[in-house]
Scaffold this motif. Structure first.
Motif, short mmCIF file in Angstrom:
data_model
loop_
_atom_site.label_atom_id
_atom_site.label_comp_id
_atom_site.label_asym_id
_atom_site.label_seq_id
_atom_site.Cartn_x
_atom_site.Cartn_y
_atom_site.Cartn_z
N ILE A 56 -48.07 -23.80 6.83
CA ILE A 56 -47.23 -23.46 7.97
C ILE A 56 -47.42 -24.48 9.09
O ILE A 56 -46.45 -24.91 9.73
N LEU A 75 -44.46 -14.90 12.98
CA LEU A 75 -45.60 -15.78 12.72
C LEU A 75 -46.64 -15.66 13.83
O LEU A 75 -47.84 -15.61 13.57
N VAL A 112 -48.85 -13.13 5.86
CA VAL A 112 -48.68 -14.58 5.86
C VAL A 112 -47.94 -15.03 4.60
O VAL A 112 -47.11 -15.94 4.65
N LEU A 119 -44.35 -14.61 5.12
CA LEU A 119 -43.83 -15.66 6.01
C LEU A 119 -43.66 -16.97 5.26
O LEU A 119 -42.71 -17.73 5.53
N ILE A 143 -52.19 -21.81 15.68
CA ILE A 143 -52.25 -22.02 14.24
C ILE A 143 -53.37 -22.99 13.85
O ILE A 143 -54.18 -22.68 12.96
N TRP A 169 -38.46 -15.58 12.89
CA TRP A 169 -39.56 -15.92 12.00
C TRP A 169 -40.78 -16.40 12.79
O TRP A 169 -41.92 -16.02 12.51
#
Length: 202
Positions: free
Chosen positions: A45, A69, A129, A132, A10, A65
């Motif tokens: 996130i 992701l 995204v 999410l 990320i 989740w």
């Protein structure tokens, strides 16, 4: 293992989404707002990821989740790399290198098709995204990580040559390596430290 991958993936995609190659082509194609949106959502996130990973140990919905992701983050990472590759190709052509087709996807004969495909993929990633983010807000994760906002890069084409130091030779080598691999029909993998574009040197 998945948690470790996400903790590294990320932030890497966040940095790439703010980097100058993606920004330059985003401005050229009129999709810079989407690029910024992707960057900002991934930062949101990133800030709650430690809490989400901890809760996943006892919450199957959170674990699911995180799996979604991870899939979306890999897709975003590959897409940003595609944009960066296209900027590298364009830069090579500007400097006089003869660049041919690497695949049907990156088609020099039909740049409008390339733009359409990449822009469409970006829209799809943004949708994933965004979904999410909606789920993330329902879980009520706590922000445990301070996210440093990347300094905004200039939006004009001015480059201060005195501040770009020591990268020309490396850049030439990478471009030449990629072009030689294309001519020989070889798959070339070039490891790179940091984001997909230029390194910031103080």
């Amino acid at each position: 293992m998945a948690d470790l991958l996400l903790s590294a993936l990320i932030p890497a995609v966040v940095n790439k989404a703010a980097d100058s190659p993606f920004q330059r082509i985003g401005e050229m194609w009129g999709i810079n707002n989407q690029r910024e949106r992707l960057h900002n959502m991934l930062q949101e996130i990133q800030a709650v990821l430690p809490d989400a990973e901890e809760k996943a140990n006892s919450n199957a919905a959170v674990k699911s989740w995180l799996e979604k992701l991870q899939s979306a983050a890999y897709e975003a990472d590959g897409l940003v790399d595609d944009f960066c590759y296209e900027e590298l190709r364009r830069d090579a052509m500007r400097r006089g290198h003869k660049v041919g087709n690497v695949s049907d996807f990156f088609s020099l004969e039909n740049p409008a098709l390339l733009r359409y495909r990449l822009s469409g993929k970006l829209k799809k990633v943004l949708g994933r995204v965004d979904g999410l983010i909606v789920q993330m807000e329902r879980f009520g994760f706590v922000q445990r990580q301070r996210v440093h906002v990347v300094n905004r890069i200039r939006t004009d084409s001015l480059v201060v040559e005195s501040k770009v130091v020591g990268r020309d030779e490396d850049k030439e080598k990478v471009v030449q390596l990629l072009l030689e691999g294309r001519e020989n029909n070889d798959l070339i993998v070039v490891p790179a430290e940091g984001a997909c574009g230029q390194s910031n040197q103080n």
